[in-house]
Design an enzyme around this catalytic site. Structure first.
Site, mmCIF file in Angstrom:
data_model
loop_
_atom_site.group_PDB
_atom_site.id
_atom_site.type_symbol
_atom_site.label_atom_id
_atom_site.label_comp_id
_atom_site.label_asym_id
_atom_site.label_seq_id
_atom_site.Cartn_x
_atom_site.Cartn_y
_atom_site.Cartn_z
ATOM 1 N N GLU A 243 0.860 -1.191 0.000
ATOM 2 C CA GLU A 243 0.000 0.000 0.000
ATOM 3 C C GLU A 243 0.890 1.232 0.000
ATOM 4 O O GLU A 243 2.010 1.186 0.512
ATOM 5 C CB GLU A 243 -0.868 0.036 1.270
ATOM 6 C CG GLU A 243 -1.865 -1.098 1.356
ATOM 7 C CD GLU A 243 -2.585 -1.151 2.716
ATOM 8 O OE1 GLU A 243 -2.319 -0.282 3.587
ATOM 9 O OE2 GLU A 243 -3.394 -2.067 2.901
ATOM 10 N N LYS A 245 2.467 4.373 1.440
ATOM 11 C CA LYS A 245 2.638 4.872 2.801
ATOM 12 C C LYS A 245 2.536 6.385 2.731
ATOM 13 O O LYS A 245 3.407 7.050 2.171
ATOM 14 C CB LYS A 245 3.988 4.456 3.380
ATOM 15 C CG LYS A 245 4.147 4.913 4.816
ATOM 16 C CD LYS A 245 5.432 4.410 5.419
ATOM 17 C CE LYS A 245 5.469 4.626 6.920
ATOM 18 N NZ LYS A 245 5.073 5.958 7.354
ATOM 19 N N PHE A 335 -7.400 2.569 5.405
ATOM 20 C CA PHE A 335 -6.680 1.332 5.081
ATOM 21 C C PHE A 335 -7.071 0.130 5.939
ATOM 22 O O PHE A 335 -6.567 -0.966 5.735
ATOM 23 C CB PHE A 335 -5.163 1.536 5.107
ATOM 24 C CG PHE A 335 -4.609 2.143 6.381
ATOM 25 C CD1 PHE A 335 -4.511 1.402 7.539
ATOM 26 C CD2 PHE A 335 -4.160 3.452 6.383
ATOM 27 C CE1 PHE A 335 -3.996 1.948 8.695
ATOM 28 C CE2 PHE A 335 -3.638 4.015 7.544
ATOM 29 C CZ PHE A 335 -3.555 3.259 8.704
HETATM 30 P P1 AMP Z 1 6.019 5.325 11.063
HETATM 31 O O1 AMP Z 1 5.272 6.508 11.618
HETATM 32 O O2 AMP Z 1 7.165 5.695 10.188
HETATM 33 O O3 AMP Z 1 6.348 4.300 12.133
HETATM 34 O O4 AMP Z 1 5.026 4.539 10.066
HETATM 35 C C1 AMP Z 1 3.793 4.027 10.470
HETATM 36 C C2 AMP Z 1 2.696 5.018 10.173
HETATM 37 O O5 AMP Z 1 2.509 5.167 8.771
HETATM 38 C C3 AMP Z 1 1.342 4.587 10.651
HETATM 39 O O6 AMP Z 1 1.173 4.846 12.016
HETATM 40 C C4 AMP Z 1 0.399 5.408 9.798
HETATM 41 O O7 AMP Z 1 0.147 6.651 10.418
HETATM 42 C C5 AMP Z 1 1.203 5.688 8.552
HETATM 43 N N1 AMP Z 1 0.652 5.075 7.333
HETATM 44 C C6 AMP Z 1 0.666 5.664 6.118
HETATM 45 N N2 AMP Z 1 0.133 4.875 5.196
HETATM 46 C C7 AMP Z 1 -0.244 3.729 5.793
HETATM 47 C C8 AMP Z 1 -0.849 2.518 5.360
HETATM 48 N N3 AMP Z 1 -1.166 2.316 4.076
HETATM 49 N N4 AMP Z 1 -1.067 1.560 6.286
HETATM 50 C C9 AMP Z 1 -0.738 1.741 7.588
HETATM 51 N N5 AMP Z 1 -0.154 2.863 8.054
HETATM 52 C C10 AMP Z 1 0.092 3.857 7.175
#
Ligand code: AMP
Length: 546
Positions: A243, A245, A335
């Site tokens: 998906e 990000k 999502f």
């Molecule tokens: P990080 O903040 O770098 O740990 O990455 C995880 C975060 O990416 C999640 O908490 C979401 O806020 C965000 N995110 C963005 N796109 C997605 C997606 N397709 N699925 C799940 N999380 C996503």
């Protein structure tokens, strides 16, 4: 009724032993002898919280406030000893030198807890004086060890080394309830206090009552990082879901009829700041009751994603909402679906949840997603995500359930990584398992014009335990001075640092900050004058459109 002193003494005992089983036995024995209404507050205090995660209230008194109240109660300004590792420790050492004697009746646990609530609840005109008074009244009656723990708690530095996981373990070992059941109750309730109280005072039945509740946020499932598409496909065998990000704010949407609430990743209610998102959810979701998860991003006039920092000006903001809606339009992408009309979907596989989501999302956009079977197809999808202006991709196991609050390998995140060489200029004493080590490193880049080393970030990530242990004496040799828990050092240890992006930051004199910095290597081959410059970082920031 229990005395606050027992909790403070337990903190001292826990700090004095590193043995896990002993910790667990001490914590279990302590919680079990409390009266039922005391268990939840005590459990929260042990893990360094005052309120449940879904309760947005905070006590965090500033250092200035604490200094002011302490000076008033004791009659002179606090002096920091060089060996103090945190505020609580400094207060204890100082009170000892002053031969401090408390006055008045001993402090009860619940009385202290309710005073913290009153401190958090004091707002508006005159609240500063009110907070000072409440804290002063506690400190006057506190023995030295109690003053140490009160200071830790109100300054948000409860460093006794009981993690949430350790408390869950202690509850399982001391109640005969299976650990998995206790963990699940915590995932659903999001409050270790309620879980501890139910497990100890009401047993398995009590725990079952802590189920999912619409309107009460769940902890979000988290992802581990991977460095490449190939690594992702080694972790989870294909087919997998890829998906986009999106770099925005995570939202958990709770819909109960027309009542819609939005919660942040940290479980605060952010509904008022994003009214158009709540309206869309109310209008579009084709279910009476549902819990969906998604990401809100800021978009420009062409619908392209704008930087995370711009979005942050909106999320959680309660003032000028209508004006901000004009200035910073946002878009919601969903999502996941965790609940739909009476059915909890946590234990359903990711594909089934995605299917339900597609069925009920109506006009709400679902994040772009593909089933990927090969490294090549994954790389094409990653390139498409980057070309559309997004951070990278999420890789999800199609079979996996939703595990609230856990950072497992069922979800992987993949974003291109940059590295830079920087120098350590200061370091903070660690706590818990890292007690006795200088663990949080302050990283600096070089200002080409002045030659100064200016901080651009902090990190305690990336090194092994052994590397931390070896680093501590090295940094202590370079120590110039210490304030609170921070040791300032001569800029000599050069490290290679990975990070996700660079952002504007008024908190640093340099004006720039690295997001998600982690140390990847020591660079003894590099001298401090060879490290990255602030000027390069500023250019990167501009390229990223900040
Ligand atoms: P990080 O903040 O770098 O740990 O990455 C995880 C975060 O990416 C999640 O908490 C979401 O806020 C965000 N995110 C963005 N796109 C997605 C997606 N397709 N699925 C799940 N999380 C996503």
């Amino acid at each position: 009724m229990s005395l606050f002193l027992a909790l403070a003494n337990l903190g001292e005992q826990l700090a004095a032993t590193k043995k896990k089983l002993e910790h667990s036995a001490l914590v279990g024995a302590y919680l079990k002898q409390l009266a039922p209404p005391e268990i939840a507050p005590a459990a929260r205090l042990l893990i360094g919280r005052i309120f449940p995660e879904s309760d947005a209230r905070i006590v965090n008194l500033s250092g200035a406030a604490l200094n002011r109240v302490l000076a008033q109660v004791v009659g002179s300004e606090i002096e920091w000893s060089d060996s103090a590792v945190d505020f609580g420790d400094a207060v204890a050492q100082w009170l000892t030198t002053r031969a401090w004697q408390p006055q008045g009746p001993p402090l009860q646990l619940l009385e202290v807890y309710h005073t913290y609530e009153k401190i958090a609840d004091a707002t508006g005109a005159g609240s500063r004086a009110r907070k000072d008074e409440l804290l002063a009244a506690l400190l006057r009656r506190a023995s030295i060890v109690e003053a140490k723990y009160i200071t830790k708690q109100v300054s948000g530095e409860m460093r006794v080394g009981v993690s949430e996981g350790a408390l869950l373990d202690a509850l399982a070992r001391n109640t005969n309830i299976p650990a998995a059941q206790i963990r699940r109750a915590n995932q659903l309730a999001g409050d270790m206090g309620a879980v501890a109280e139910a497990a100890i005072a009401r047993g398995e039945k009590g725990l079952q009552q802590l189920g999912l509740q619409l309107g009460r946020p769940l902890k979000p499932m988290l992802a581990q990082s991977v460095a490449s598409v190939a690594e992702a496909l080694q972790e989870i065998s294909p087919p997998v879901a890829f998906e986009y990000k999106l770099d925005g704010a995570r939202v958990q949407i709770h819909k109960h009829g027309d009542d819609v609430k939005l919660f942040s990743r940290h479980l605060s209610d952010i509904t008022v700041s994003l009214p158009e998102v709540a309206d869309l959810a109310r209008r579009a979701i084709r279910a009476q009751d549902a819990i969906l998860e998604g990401e809100v991003i800021a978009i420009d006039a062409n619908g392209r994603a704008r930087p995370f920092q711009i979005l942050m000006r909106r999320v959680g903001r309660a003032r000028d909402v209508a004006q901000m809606q004009q200035e910073i339009p946002v878009q919601l992408f969903v999502f996941d679906c965790l609940y739909c009309d009476g059915a909890s979907l946590f234990d359903a596989p990711n594909t089934a949840r995605w299917q339900t989501l597609k069925n009920i999302a109506g006009e709400i956009e679902c994040v772009p997603r593909n089933l990927i079977e090969s490294v090549q197809a994954g790389e094409t999808f990653l390139r498409a995500a980057r070309a559309a202006g997004h951070e990278g991709v999420m890789v999800k196991n199609l079979q996996s359930p939703y595990t609230p609050g856990e950072r497992g390998k069922q979800w992987l995140k993949l974003k291109p990584v940059h590295t830079l060489d920087l120098v350590i200029v200061a370091s903070e004493w660690g706590y818990g398992r890292r007690h006795g080590w200088l663990s949080n490193q302050h990283l600096a880049a070089r200002d080409e014009t002045s030659g100064e080393f200016l901080e651009v970030g902090k990190t305690f990530k990336g090194l092994t335990d052994k590397e931390f242990q070896a680093l501590t004496p090295r940094l202590l040799e370079l120590k110039t001075h210490q304030t609170r828990g921070t040791v300032f050092v001569q800029p000599q240890v050069v490290v290679e640092v990975a990070f996700n992006n660079v952002q504007r930051s008024p908190a640093y004199k340099s004006g720039v900050a690295l997001r998600h910095a982690r140390i990847v290597a020591f660079r003894p081959d590099k001298a401090p004058h060879e490290i990255e410059t602030i000027q390069t970082l500023r250019e990167m920031m501009e390229r990223e459109g900040q």
